[in-house]
Design an enzyme around this catalytic site. Structure first.
Site, PDB file in Angstrom:
ATOM      1  N   LYS A 247     -27.081 -30.366  -7.093  1.00 18.67           N
ATOM      2  CA  LYS A 247     -26.946 -29.037  -6.478  1.00 18.67           C
ATOM      3  C   LYS A 247     -27.471 -27.977  -7.441  1.00 18.67           C
ATOM      4  O   LYS A 247     -27.040 -27.900  -8.590  1.00 18.67           O
ATOM      5  CB  LYS A 247     -25.472 -28.766  -6.142  1.00 18.67           C
ATOM      6  CG  LYS A 247     -25.185 -27.348  -5.633  1.00 18.67           C
ATOM      7  CD  LYS A 247     -23.721 -27.161  -5.213  1.00 18.67           C
ATOM      8  CE  LYS A 247     -23.395 -25.718  -4.861  1.00 18.67           C
ATOM      9  NZ  LYS A 247     -21.973 -25.506  -4.511  1.00 18.67           N
ATOM     10  N   ASP A 252     -23.522 -18.336  -6.956  1.00 16.62           N
ATOM     11  CA  ASP A 252     -22.843 -18.431  -5.661  1.00 16.62           C
ATOM     12  C   ASP A 252     -21.857 -17.277  -5.480  1.00 16.62           C
ATOM     13  O   ASP A 252     -20.786 -17.272  -6.068  1.00 16.62           O
ATOM     14  CB  ASP A 252     -22.108 -19.782  -5.576  1.00 16.62           C
ATOM     15  CG  ASP A 252     -21.460 -20.006  -4.221  1.00 16.62           C
ATOM     16  OD1 ASP A 252     -21.740 -19.228  -3.287  1.00 16.62           O
ATOM     17  OD2 ASP A 252     -20.673 -20.971  -4.101  1.00 16.62           O
ATOM     18  N   LYS A 259     -16.973 -14.449  -1.727  1.00 11.31           N
ATOM     19  CA  LYS A 259     -15.831 -15.069  -2.391  1.00 11.31           C
ATOM     20  C   LYS A 259     -14.695 -14.054  -2.476  1.00 11.31           C
ATOM     21  O   LYS A 259     -14.899 -12.925  -2.894  1.00 11.31           O
ATOM     22  CB  LYS A 259     -16.215 -15.575  -3.781  1.00 11.31           C
ATOM     23  CG  LYS A 259     -17.071 -16.821  -3.705  1.00 11.31           C
ATOM     24  CD  LYS A 259     -17.155 -17.546  -5.012  1.00 11.31           C
ATOM     25  CE  LYS A 259     -17.905 -18.843  -4.836  1.00 11.31           C
ATOM     26  NZ  LYS A 259     -17.163 -19.848  -4.060  1.00 11.31           N
ATOM     27  N   ASP A 271     -23.017 -22.969 -10.800  1.00  6.45           N
ATOM     28  CA  ASP A 271     -23.130 -23.724  -9.550  1.00  6.45           C
ATOM     29  C   ASP A 271     -24.412 -24.549  -9.453  1.00  6.45           C
ATOM     30  O   ASP A 271     -24.658 -25.212  -8.449  1.00  6.45           O
ATOM     31  CB  ASP A 271     -23.007 -22.762  -8.361  1.00  6.45           C
ATOM     32  CG  ASP A 271     -22.259 -23.384  -7.188  1.00  6.45           C
ATOM     33  OD1 ASP A 271     -21.631 -24.433  -7.373  1.00  6.45           O
ATOM     34  OD2 ASP A 271     -22.327 -22.805  -6.079  1.00  6.45           O
ATOM     35  N   ASP A 330     -19.950 -19.684   2.414  1.00 10.77           N
ATOM     36  CA  ASP A 330     -19.594 -20.126   1.063  1.00 10.77           C
ATOM     37  C   ASP A 330     -19.621 -21.657   0.945  1.00 10.77           C
ATOM     38  O   ASP A 330     -19.551 -22.195  -0.148  1.00 10.77           O
ATOM     39  CB  ASP A 330     -18.212 -19.574   0.678  1.00 10.77           C
ATOM     40  CG  ASP A 330     -17.962 -19.603  -0.818  1.00 10.77           C
ATOM     41  OD1 ASP A 330     -18.923 -19.836  -1.581  1.00 10.77           O
ATOM     42  OD2 ASP A 330     -16.799 -19.384  -1.229  1.00 10.77           O
ATOM     43  N   GLU A 332     -22.079 -23.542   1.063  1.00 13.57           N
ATOM     44  CA  GLU A 332     -23.546 -23.594   1.050  1.00 13.57           C
ATOM     45  C   GLU A 332     -24.091 -24.831   0.357  1.00 13.57           C
ATOM     46  O   GLU A 332     -25.172 -25.306   0.692  1.00 13.57           O
ATOM     47  CB  GLU A 332     -24.098 -22.330   0.367  1.00 13.57           C
ATOM     48  CG  GLU A 332     -24.176 -22.361  -1.168  1.00 13.57           C
ATOM     49  CD  GLU A 332     -22.846 -22.514  -1.878  1.00 13.57           C
ATOM     50  OE1 GLU A 332     -21.799 -22.212  -1.260  1.00 13.57           O
ATOM     51  OE2 GLU A 332     -22.829 -22.952  -3.040  1.00 13.57           O
ATOM     52  N   ARG A 334     -23.239 -27.961   0.413  1.00 16.13           N
ATOM     53  CA  ARG A 334     -23.445 -29.136   1.272  1.00 16.13           C
ATOM     54  C   ARG A 334     -24.692 -28.963   2.140  1.00 16.13           C
ATOM     55  O   ARG A 334     -25.314 -29.951   2.520  1.00 16.13           O
ATOM     56  CB  ARG A 334     -22.186 -29.363   2.128  1.00 16.13           C
ATOM     57  CG  ARG A 334     -21.859 -28.257   3.078  1.00 16.13           C
ATOM     58  CD  ARG A 334     -20.430 -28.321   3.570  1.00 16.13           C
ATOM     59  NE  ARG A 334     -19.466 -27.921   2.538  1.00 16.13           N
ATOM     60  CZ  ARG A 334     -18.145 -27.970   2.676  1.00 16.13           C
ATOM     61  NH1 ARG A 334     -17.609 -28.397   3.799  1.00 16.13           N
ATOM     62  NH2 ARG A 334     -17.342 -27.589   1.695  1.00 16.13           N
TER      63      ARG A 334
HETATM   64  N1  BES Z   1     -19.547 -23.485  -5.623  1.00 18.78           N
HETATM   65  C1  BES Z   1     -18.372 -23.563  -4.848  1.00 18.78           C
HETATM   66  C2  BES Z   1     -17.355 -24.559  -5.390  1.00 18.78           C
HETATM   67  C3  BES Z   1     -16.778 -24.304  -6.754  1.00 18.78           C
HETATM   68  C4  BES Z   1     -15.527 -23.763  -6.886  1.00 18.78           C
HETATM   69  C5  BES Z   1     -17.469 -24.657  -7.892  1.00 18.78           C
HETATM   70  C6  BES Z   1     -14.991 -23.566  -8.125  1.00 18.78           C
HETATM   71  C7  BES Z   1     -16.928 -24.445  -9.145  1.00 18.78           C
HETATM   72  C8  BES Z   1     -15.687 -23.904  -9.260  1.00 18.78           C
HETATM   73  C9  BES Z   1     -18.716 -23.974  -3.427  1.00 18.78           C
HETATM   74  O1  BES Z   1     -19.946 -23.565  -2.970  1.00 18.78           O
HETATM   75  C10 BES Z   1     -17.706 -23.348  -2.526  1.00 18.78           C
HETATM   76  O2  BES Z   1     -17.682 -22.167  -2.460  1.00 18.78           O
HETATM   77  N2  BES Z   1     -16.898 -24.159  -1.873  1.00 18.78           N
HETATM   78  C11 BES Z   1     -15.908 -23.670  -1.007  1.00 18.78           C
HETATM   79  C12 BES Z   1     -16.001 -24.402   0.298  1.00 18.78           C
HETATM   80  C13 BES Z   1     -15.140 -23.837   1.389  1.00 18.78           C
HETATM   81  C14 BES Z   1     -15.664 -22.500   1.818  1.00 18.78           C
HETATM   82  C15 BES Z   1     -15.116 -24.798   2.532  1.00 18.78           C
HETATM   83  C16 BES Z   1     -14.546 -23.904  -1.650  1.00 18.78           C
HETATM   84  O3  BES Z   1     -14.348 -24.970  -2.223  1.00 18.78           O
HETATM   85  O4  BES Z   1     -13.728 -22.998  -1.598  1.00 18.78           O
HETATM   86 ZN    ZN Z   2     -21.374 -23.251  -4.398  1.00 13.86          ZN
HETATM   87 MN    MN Z   3     -19.895 -21.582  -2.180  1.00 11.57          MN
END
Ligand code: BES
Ligand code: ZN
Ligand code: MN
Length: 479
Positions: A247, A252, A259, A271, A330, A332, A334
């Site tokens: 990735k 992000d 966020k 990220d 968010d 993104e 996947r």
């Molecule tokens: N990049 C984040 C995940 C992340 C969180 C990485 C903390 C490092 C530290 C990812 O893109 C994300 O935002 N995931 C969301 C998914 C949700 C919206 C379904 C998450 O895990 O909150």
């Molecule tokens: Zn992310």
């Molecule tokens: Mn995200």
């Protein structure tokens, strides 16, 4: 190239002021030539777990005790941590190099100790001005003693470089490392190590139908890139390639689904850690001439809100033709991974491993101490991966991909949606990706260990490069 370089050599004679010893216990002190005063000083130390420091003024002797009859992962990790304690002593004494004594009993331990010593000395100083002073750095580690092979020394040296490369990339702020610059870094790494790189730009990404990468990129002022890195040695053991997907979200914000909580964006330059990890693994493979066909695929963009940004409610069509209802911008990672996983199929891979800071949920579940894994690769490959997890202490926890979890990402209007409910968030992300694979596959969610806000032994604050040592060890098992 990493900013910081530690020279690691094999020497026949001691030449450094600091000398490190790894021995079984106090009874084995006879191996060293010590005065009776030094002997009694050592036996007076209350804790055999602490390295002993003998300051002879002409030399500094550092003695680590450890049960050398054990050679398992926990033992090696113990030695890495001791190596990091040695680093702290050298830092305090402002000493830049050390000789480590190798013998047939301590060989595995002393290599692990040198690894912890090197990894614990990492610093990211690029943005410090001269005014903030020249910080201490470790410049040289010399192994003294016959039993260690030159090839082991070289491998350790490249391993440390690979980790530093990945850490540097993760620590680089997004304002200095957009998707285009990231791809340029990969090209430079290829040129210096010997792997091939081919960078796809926006037109080609569009033409290939990578709807996920294009959608996530819509809010960005920088174009996306898709990096294809290839290591194809003549003596490869595998006909079909092993593909590593990383990735590469350089930053992000969450996009329009911004966020929410305070601080949650502060470290989102991390990220792209998955992309950094797989590129560093290819660097190692090329530098050490690993006889394996490897390909790394790294989709890269940032994820930001903007007038043109993709929005909750959008439906997008992915590289494999499947449609996705986007209900949270968010989620993104996947989306861009899905396109890469779909493209991977065209290489007829033997195995595909993706590495991603994918979900906060993985991090909530097991914290910084491990990597969440899922997939369909079967018991034997997962067994090898878990073994590598123990060897490198980048340990693996396998989560299930039970059918029932698939229900959570069913969409009313498209083939799937990109989020489930709050529960089992790491798994629904895995279930989403499963729609884009039809080969042996392992998914590694490194969101927990990729980046630390406080140091943890030899893993510094900031980027850790978690996954690099794991994957290198795993690939070596396949040779
Ligand atoms: N990049 C984040 C995940 C992340 C969180 C990485 C903390 C490092 C530290 C990812 O893109 C994300 O935002 N995931 C969301 C998914 C949700 C919206 C379904 C998450 O895990 O909150
Ligand atoms: Zn992310
Ligand atoms: Mn995200």
């Amino acid at each position: 190239m990493p900013d910081m370089k530690i020279e690691i050599n094999k020497k026949t004679q001691y030449g450094s002021y600091a000398k490190g010893w790894l021995i079984q216990d106090r009874k084995s002190l006879g191996e060293l030539v010590l005065s009776s005063e030094e002997m009694s000083y050592i036996t007076r130390q209350p804790d055999e777990n602490q390295p002993v420091v003998l300051n002879r003024y002409t030399e500094l002797i550092l003695i680590v005790f450890s049960d050398l009859s054990k050679e398992d992962g926990a033992f090696q990790e113990h030695c890495r941590k001791k190596g990091n304690e040695i680093a702290a002593i050298l830092r305090k004494e402002n000493i830049n190099q050390i000789d480590l004594t190798v013998n047939s009993e301590n060989i595995k331990g002393i290599i692990a100790l040198a690894e912890g010593l090197s990894l614990g000395s990492y610093q990211f100083n690029k943005y410090r001005s001269v005014a903030s002073g020249t910080p201490w750095s470790l410049t040289q580690i010399n192994f003294v003693g016959e039993p260690i092979l030159q090839s082991q020394v070289n491998e350790l040296s490249v391993l440390v470089q690979a980790v530093f490369i990945a850490r540097d990339l993760v620590n680089e702020p997004a304002s200095h490392l957009n998707s285009v610059k990231l791809s340029e870094c990969f090209v430079a790494l290829g040129a210096s190590s010997g792997f091939e790189s081919d960078i796809y730009h926006k037109d080609k990404i569009k033409a290939l139908g990578m709807g996920g990468l294009i959608a996530v990129n819509q809010g960005s002022i920088d174009p996306p890139t898709f990096s294809v890195l290839t290591w194809k040695p003549a003596n490869a053991k595998n006909l079909k390639p092993i593909i590593l997907v990383g990735k590469g979200v350089v930053y992000d914000t969450g996009g329009l689904s911004l966020k929410p909580t305070k601080d949650s964006m502060d470290y989102m330059k991390c990220d792209m850690a998955g992309g950094a990890v797989v590129a560093a693994v290819l660097y190692f493979a090329a530098k050490c001439n690993l006889p394996l066909n490897l390909i790394a695929l790294i989709p890269a963009t940032d994820n930001r809100p903007d007038g043109n940004a993709y929005a909750p409610g959008d439906v997008i069509v992915m590289h494999n033709g499947k449609s996705v209802e986007v209900l949270n911008t968010d989620a993104e990672g996947r989306l861009i991974l899905a396109d890469a996983l779909s493209l991977a199929k065209e290489y007829d891979p033997e195995l595909v491993i993706d590495v991603a800071t994918l979900t906060g949920s993985a991090s909530m579940a097991i914290g910084h101490q491990g990597i969440v894994a899922m997939g369909n690769a079967g018991e034997s490959l997962f067994g090898s991966l878990k073994k590598s997890g123990e060897n490198t202490w980048e340990r693996i926890v396998e989560f299930p991909l039970w059918d029932e979890y698939g229900e959570l990402i069913k969409s009313d209007i498209a083939d799937m949606k990109n989020v489930g409910s709050r529960e089992a968030g790491a798994i629904t992300a895995g279930k989403f990706l499963e729609n884009f694979v039809d080969y042996k596959w392992i998914h590694l969610d490194i969101a927990g260990p990729a980046f630390l806000n406080a140091p943890d032994h030899y893993r510094p604050k900031g980027g850790t490069a978690s996954g690099v040592r794991l994957l290198i060890d795993f690939l070596k098992q396949l040779i």
